[in-house]
Design an enzyme around this catalytic site. Structure first.
Site, PDB file in Angstrom:
ATOM      1  N   THR A 128      40.867  31.572 -35.670  1.00  0.00           N
ATOM      2  CA  THR A 128      42.036  31.621 -34.548  1.00  0.00           C
ATOM      3  C   THR A 128      42.292  29.770 -34.762  1.00  0.00           C
ATOM      4  OG1 THR A 128      41.820  33.238 -34.263  1.00  0.00           O
ATOM      5  CG2 THR A 128      43.812  32.365 -33.411  1.00  0.00           C
ATOM      6  N   CYS A 135      47.480  34.574 -35.912  1.00  0.00           N
ATOM      7  CA  CYS A 135      46.545  33.795 -37.388  1.00  0.00           C
ATOM      8  C   CYS A 135      45.256  35.185 -37.260  1.00  0.00           C
ATOM      9  CB  CYS A 135      46.136  32.626 -37.247  1.00  0.00           C
ATOM     10  SG  CYS A 135      48.163  31.691 -37.289  1.00  0.00           S
ATOM     11  N   ALA A 167      46.245  26.588 -32.532  1.00  0.00           N
ATOM     12  CA  ALA A 167      48.036  26.582 -32.487  1.00  0.00           C
ATOM     13  C   ALA A 167      48.040  27.920 -32.329  1.00  0.00           C
ATOM     14  CB  ALA A 167      48.719  25.727 -33.533  1.00  0.00           C
ATOM     15  N   CYS A 168      47.181  28.638 -32.829  1.00  0.00           N
ATOM     16  CA  CYS A 168      47.922  30.577 -33.347  1.00  0.00           C
ATOM     17  C   CYS A 168      47.363  31.514 -32.943  1.00  0.00           C
ATOM     18  CB  CYS A 168      48.585  30.595 -34.615  1.00  0.00           C
ATOM     19  SG  CYS A 168      48.889  32.187 -35.352  1.00  0.00           S
ATOM     20  N   GLY A 169      47.158  32.512 -31.957  1.00  0.00           N
ATOM     21  CA  GLY A 169      46.233  33.564 -31.686  1.00  0.00           C
ATOM     22  C   GLY A 169      46.451  35.105 -32.349  1.00  0.00           C
TER      23      GLY A 169
END
Length: 301
Positions: A110, A117, A113-115
């Site tokens: 992960t 993903c 920027a993105c949790g």
């Protein structure tokens, strides 16, 4: 222990001006592998510090744990015979708490920027919330709410040195007190650290509280607020369309562009009041007094 800020030589260049070398501080970004009973669940890129809060908040967001007793212990450990880098955290769940469903396991790292993903399926994104927020009786005056971004900014010690971190904070909606503030390179990590603190301090569900974030309000942050039973999410920037839809469906108050003297309320605006009295009319101008009397008569009609 890992550092939260790293010192590095940089070159500062001004167009048409001078070139100068100096020391600067950078926000540290390192991987954290979260294990549950020795089994790897996820790897997230984060700023070291408050790792137990981060893991606890992550597990709340995933619907694995809901109260402080669900988390028995958490310890940093070495990986594959390597020295302890404090980048692996093994969590032990409380008695009777089921282990995470295999569908929650991330397929890859992960990013900061993105949790979301790496989720095994889109369906797993729509986690069923344990708490409801639509009946939360929280109300807050707009004049108090617009002071939260300044309080958030004032508490960002690492951002002050690096300029490279997001922040999230939990405020008591009634008193306006700052309960906890966390920083991280990932906005979702900062929120998880706040939620994890709340869980470990028996503050879940976070009734009557406001979650304030330094960036935009994404679907993911809205979901995390709901999973923690937080009835209001406020952001200094814009929300996404999906965040607004989720907030409206769940009865969560979502405020965006909370800057200076104003804000935009996207859902449940009834929780934000404006009790500031209107200024008295200018008695030196008879036209102003006439307009005020006319408006008063119109209100009474």
């Amino acid at each position: 222990m890992s550092r939260i800020a790293a010192r590095r030589r940089v070159t500062r260049l001004s167009v048409g001006g001078s070139r100068m070398e100096r020391a600067d501080f950078l926000a540290v970004e390192e991987p954290l592998e979260i294990r549950v009973s020795g089994r790897s669940l996820a790897v997230t890129m984060r700023t070291p510090g408050n790792d137990i809060d981060l893991a606890a908040g992550f597990l709340v967001s995933e619907g694995v744990i809901h109260r402080s007793g669900d988390l028995m212990a958490a310890i940093h450990c070495a990986s594959d015979g390597e020295p302890n880098t404090y980048n692996v955290l093994d969590v032990a769940l409380g008695p009777g708490v089921p282990p995470p469903d295999p569908s929650l396991q991330r397929n890859f790292t992960t990013t900061s920027a993105c949790g979301l993903c790496g989720k095994a399926s889109i369906e797993a994104v729509h986690t069923a919330a344990r708490y409801t927020v639509d009946t939360d009786p929280l109300t807050i005056d707009a004049a108090r709410l617009i002071g939260f971004p300044d309080a958030l900014r004032a508490g960002q010690a690492v951002f002050e040195r690096t300029g490279g971190l997001h922040a999230a904070a939990l405020f008591d909606g009634r008193s306006g007190d700052l309960l906890v503030l966390r920083e991280d390179v990932g906005r979702h990590n900062a929120v998880d650290k706040v939620v994890g603190w709340a869980l470990r301090n028996d503050r879940l569900p976070a009734r009557g509280c406001v979650l304030m974030v330094s960036g935009r309000a994404s679907f993911e942050l809205t979901q995390k607020a709901l999973m923690a039973g937080i009835p209001m999410l406020a952001a200094v920037s814009a929300p996404s369309s999906l965040a607004v839809e989720l907030a409206a469906d769940a009865g969560l108050t979502l405020a965006g562009f909370v800057r200076g003297p104003s804000m935009v309320l996207y859902s449940r605006p009834d929780r934000v009041t404006d009790d500031v009295a209107a200024p008295p009319p200018d008695r030196t101008d008879p036209r102003a007094e006439h307009r005020a009397r006319h408006l008063q008569e119109a209100d009474q009609s």
